[in-house]
Design a protein around this motif. Structure first.
Motif, PDB file in Angstrom:
ATOM      1  N   ASN A  78       1.004  -1.002  -0.217  1.00  0.00           N
ATOM      2  CA  ASN A  78      -0.014   0.021   0.077  1.00  0.00           C
ATOM      3  C   ASN A  78       0.637   1.726  -0.024  1.00  0.00           C
TER       4      ASN A  78
ATOM      5  N   THR B 265       2.351   1.661  -3.151  1.00  0.00           N
ATOM      6  CA  THR B 265       1.224   2.137  -4.469  1.00  0.00           C
ATOM      7  C   THR B 265       1.354   3.899  -3.920  1.00  0.00           C
ATOM      8  N   GLY B 266       0.807   4.080  -2.912  1.00  0.00           N
ATOM      9  CA  GLY B 266       0.959   5.635  -2.673  1.00  0.00           C
ATOM     10  C   GLY B 266       2.519   6.265  -3.216  1.00  0.00           C
TER      11      GLY B 266
ATOM     12  N   GLU C 231      -3.979  -9.523  -2.222  1.00  0.00           N
ATOM     13  CA  GLU C 231      -5.007  -8.563  -2.806  1.00  0.00           C
ATOM     14  C   GLU C 231      -4.353  -7.217  -2.988  1.00  0.00           C
ATOM     15  N   GLN C 232      -3.705  -6.866  -1.813  1.00  0.00           N
ATOM     16  CA  GLN C 232      -3.051  -5.531  -1.850  1.00  0.00           C
ATOM     17  C   GLN C 232      -2.471  -5.578  -3.228  1.00  0.00           C
TER      18      GLN C 232
ATOM     19  N   VAL D 192      -5.665  -5.436  -5.947  1.00  0.00           N
ATOM     20  CA  VAL D 192      -5.762  -4.149  -6.083  1.00  0.00           C
ATOM     21  C   VAL D 192      -5.600  -3.420  -6.198  1.00  0.00           C
ATOM     22  N   ASN D 193      -4.472  -2.842  -5.632  1.00  0.00           N
ATOM     23  CA  ASN D 193      -3.057  -1.529  -6.093  1.00  0.00           C
ATOM     24  C   ASN D 193      -2.761  -1.524  -7.022  1.00  0.00           C
TER      25      ASN D 193
ATOM     26  N   ILE E 144      -5.251  -3.737 -10.499  1.00  0.00           N
ATOM     27  CA  ILE E 144      -6.436  -3.108 -10.466  1.00  0.00           C
ATOM     28  C   ILE E 144      -6.305  -1.516 -11.110  1.00  0.00           C
ATOM     29  N   LEU E 145      -5.611  -0.599 -10.066  1.00  0.00           N
ATOM     30  CA  LEU E 145      -5.348   0.536  -9.871  1.00  0.00           C
ATOM     31  C   LEU E 145      -4.429   0.864 -10.963  1.00  0.00           C
TER      32      LEU E 145
ATOM     33  N   PRO F 262     -11.240   5.010  -9.489  1.00  0.00           N
ATOM     34  CA  PRO F 262     -10.601   6.007  -9.350  1.00  0.00           C
ATOM     35  C   PRO F 262     -11.026   6.144 -11.738  1.00  0.00           C
TER      36      PRO F 262
ATOM     37  N   VAL G  89      -8.380   3.020  -5.648  1.00  0.00           N
ATOM     38  CA  VAL G  89      -9.228   2.189  -5.903  1.00  0.00           C
ATOM     39  C   VAL G  89      -9.503   1.616  -3.927  1.00  0.00           C
TER      40      VAL G  89
ATOM     41  N   HIS H  54      -7.262  -0.370   2.400  1.00  0.00           N
ATOM     42  CA  HIS H  54      -6.544  -0.162   1.726  1.00  0.00           C
ATOM     43  C   HIS H  54      -6.094   1.598   2.041  1.00  0.00           C
TER      44      HIS H  54
ATOM     45  N   GLY I 178      -3.167   3.033   4.357  1.00  0.00           N
ATOM     46  CA  GLY I 178      -1.823   2.717   3.836  1.00  0.00           C
ATOM     47  C   GLY I 178      -1.241   3.457   2.451  1.00  0.00           C
ATOM     48  N   VAL I 179      -2.142   3.362   1.253  1.00  0.00           N
ATOM     49  CA  VAL I 179      -2.503   4.303   0.273  1.00  0.00           C
ATOM     50  C   VAL I 179      -1.976   5.828   0.817  1.00  0.00           C
ATOM     51  N   ALA I 180      -2.501   6.153   0.735  1.00  0.00           N
ATOM     52  CA  ALA I 180      -2.257   7.365   1.652  1.00  0.00           C
ATOM     53  C   ALA I 180      -1.134   7.596   2.238  1.00  0.00           C
ATOM     54  N   CYS I 181      -0.729   6.588   3.544  1.00  0.00           N
ATOM     55  CA  CYS I 181       0.276   7.565   3.937  1.00  0.00           C
ATOM     56  C   CYS I 181       1.476   7.382   2.978  1.00  0.00           C
ATOM     57  N   GLY I 182       1.418   6.038   1.919  1.00  0.00           N
ATOM     58  CA  GLY I 182       2.926   6.159   1.117  1.00  0.00           C
ATOM     59  C   GLY I 182       2.854   8.350   0.394  1.00  0.00           C
ATOM     60  N   ILE I 183       1.271   8.411  -0.408  1.00  0.00           N
ATOM     61  CA  ILE I 183       1.413   9.412  -0.746  1.00  0.00           C
ATOM     62  C   ILE I 183       1.632  10.452   0.093  1.00  0.00           C
ATOM     63  N   ALA I 184       1.424  10.830   1.550  1.00  0.00           N
ATOM     64  CA  ALA I 184       1.505  11.213   2.256  1.00  0.00           C
ATOM     65  C   ALA I 184       3.229  11.533   2.310  1.00  0.00           C
TER      66      ALA I 184
END
Lengths: 322, 284
Positions: free
Chosen positions: A63, A66-67, A90-91, A94-95, A98-99, B116, B124, B130, B133-139
């Motif tokens: 995750n 991905t960010g 699954e991560q 999905v991330n 799919i993303l 998205p 997604v 999810h 965690g993705v927000a953490c990566g962006i931050a």
């Protein structure tokens, strides 16, 4: 045959090449799930802003990767193979799967410990299932380099061709079996030996086993198999190029350190044959069977136990010639 | 697009904000009327949260350029419960207004769970857990570049059952991601029963504080005070990530939904929707 150079650990060669790239590319970011190596220590000390240990948290590894990738980084997510593929599947789906169809992402998943690399650590640290499950996610490119030289040549493509990639690496030192010009890193396969015997299609450490078998047969004055190394399982190797290598083959042996008949290399080759319109009279699928193995021991011992050592492969080859 | 002092979309008057929230509520019910497959109860509880974010002057965004580099990043982790965002995105110009008429039809951008592909959505989020965690990566990436934008992630309360959320919470606290704000739509109702009965997540404030976050509770349906507080919070440098536990009611504004522990899976009949809109009215 040429004398093999000194064995090298794939991940160290990968990380060294990455270290060199970091001097010119500040977008590279290594995220690890509390898994390291001496070469990684060099990255940590010389490029501290480009490395982060996320802890024993593989779902968050994906995750966070991905960010960061959404914000333009090229992220190398690094962990032990069974954990980076299955703990967070699954991560990945999905991330990254799919993303990535909607937003550009450049993420390289590095899984160290293919097959039973960690031979004394029991089934949780062994990785067979990735050969099937990591082929399934659309758009995810799956690489299984057989030696450190391949890894070094693969690195520029991994970084510069954007997208999501999984690289399956052996954990132990391996010799280089491919010379530079034989491995184009484009077609998805390399021909290591052309022989009059059956054709062995293998990946990873099993390519070394196939070549050892080849070497022994040659030394014994016997017919050698053609050996094809598959270093890219998804997308499948070039249809026309590998199709022409296999055309006319009367016996195909698939050889993998993965569960036989469970969607791995053998399934890939059945699918390949169907798409290429190849009708090969005899096909033998050789791989790990009998379920998970609780025996500790040397790699060679476990391979022997499961019919994947050099002697077993030579036996299969000789059976096919009858 | 010109950005005035009030910010794109900002509704400056308190009454204006309340009316906006009511309008979003009405539009959400009309969307559900067109597409009964949508999770209406889950989408009614965060209405004031999204209204505050987009109309309360909290988020910096540009509808003409949804991935505008200077935008605040909004990660909607409880994707299924954000159908109420569709009318907001249409009103502000992220998507065509007509697209609201085609929700859940073949060829439409707007499904029962947003993707998205819809401008305004970044990740997604049909599958829960999810977003944080993705927000953490962006931050982390924004922080590395010393960019001043914030990352806001909206989750549900039962979503906090997912272990991946807590991996992210630990990570954010440990790495002091002070440009990260989480808003928990604390409607206290999971799918099969109230959250407390299924798997209790409380006490949330203490849990987040223990993980190194600045945590507070707010009335999730008071759009005026929520707007003001989120606007302040975004700029508060606390040296740690921030979470707002927004106390909400699942199915807010529709009695039949509010009173049922199974409202997650309930669909309303057209006449029930009409009656709810008539009863609550369209003016504050």
């Amino acid at each position: 045959m040429k004398e093999a150079p000194k064995p090298r650990v794939m991940r160290d060669v990968f990380l060294s090449a990455l270290y060199d790239r970091m001097a010119q590319d500040d977008k590279l970011m290594v995220l690890a799930a509390d898994f390291g190596s001496p070469v990684l220590d060099r990255i940590r000390s010389d490029y501290p802003g480009c490395f982060l240990n996320v802890g024993i948290a593989e779902q968050n590894l994906i995750n966070v990767s991905t960010g960061m990738a959404l914000e333009g980084h090229t992220v190398i997510a690094y962990a032990i193979a069974p954990f980076i593929t299955m703990r967070c599947y699954e991560q990945i789906r999905v991330n990254l799967g799919i993303l990535a169809q909607i937003r550009p992402l450049n993420v390289i998943l590095v899984g160290v410990g293919a097959g039973c690399s960690y031979s004394v650590s029991g089934p949780t640290h062994q990785c067979f299932e990735d050969l099937s499950i990591m082929r399934v996610i659309p758009g995810l490119r799956f690489f299984s380099p057989c030696d450190a030289g391949s890894v070094a040549r693969l690195l520029p493509r991994l970084i510069d061709d954007p997208g999501v990639k999984y690289v399956r690496m052996d954990a132990k030192p391996v010799t280089d079996v491919l010379s530079n010009h034989e491995n184009d890193m484009v077609s998805g396969f390399s021909v290591l030996n052309r022989g009059a015997g059956p054709t062995i299609v293998s990946t990873g450490i099993m390519t070394h086993v196939a070549m050892d078998a080849c070497s022994q047969l040659l030394n014994a004055g016997k017919i050698t198999p053609t050996v094809v190394d598959i270093y890219r399982l998804s997308p499948m190797p070039d249809l026309a190029a590998l199709g022409s290598v296999l055309a006319g083959t009367s016996v195909l042996i698939t050889l993998e350190e993965g569960f036989v008949g469970a969607g791995g290399l053998d399934a890939l080759m059945w699918q390949f044959m169907a798409r290429a319109g190849l009708k090969i009279p005899e096909v033998r699928n050789v791989g790990w069977s009998g379920g998970y193995c609780f025996d500790p021991g040397k790699r060679e011992e476990l391979l022997k136990l499961h019919g994947l050592d050099v002697d077993s492969v030579m036996e299969v080859v000789s059976q096919c010639e009858k | 697009m010109e950005i005035d002092d009030g910010g794109i979309g900002e509704v400056v008057s308190k009454d204006g904000l309340k009316e906006k929230a009511l309008w979003v509520w009405q539009q959400t019910l009309l969307l559900h009327k067109r597409a009964p497959e949508t999770r209406v109860a889950s989408s009614l509880s965060p209405i004031e949260i999204f209204t505050a974010l987009f109309y309360g002057g909290v988020l910096d965004f540009n509808p003409a350029l949804p991935l505008w580099p200077e935008r605040d990043r909004l990660i909607i982790s409880k994707g299924h419960g954000s159908i109420c965002l569709y009318p907001i995105l249409a009103d502000l110009g992220f998507i065509e207004r007509d697209s609201l008429l085609n929700i859940c039809r073949s060829g439409s951008l707007l499904g029962a769970i947003p993707d998205p592909v819809i401008p305004g959505y970044e990740t997604v989020n049909g599958s829960l857990g999810h977003g944080p965690g993705v927000a953490c990566g962006i931050a982390l990436a924004l922080s590395k570049r010393r960019q001043k934008q914030s990352v806001i992630v909206v989750t549900g309360d039962a979503e906090l059952h997912e272990g991946a959320v807590w991996e992210a919470v630990m990570f954010a606290g440990h790495n002091r991601l002070d440009n990260l704000v989480m808003i928990v739509d604390d409607n206290r109702c999971a799918m099969l029963d109230y959250t407390e009965k299924v798997l209790s997540v409380s006490p949330l404030l203490m849990k987040f504080e223990a993980f190194g976050w600045a945590a507070e509770e707010q009335d999730g349906h008071d759009v005026v005070s929520l707007s003001a507080r989120l606007k302040e919070l975004k700029h508060e440098g606390r040296g740690k990530p921030k979470v707002v536990i927004a106390r909400t009611v699942k199915g807010h504004g529709v009695k039949a939904l509010e009173e049922s522990s199974l409202c997650h899976i309930m669909s309303l009949k057209p006449e029930e929707i009409d009656r709810a809109i008539r009863t609550r009215g369209t003016k504050i």
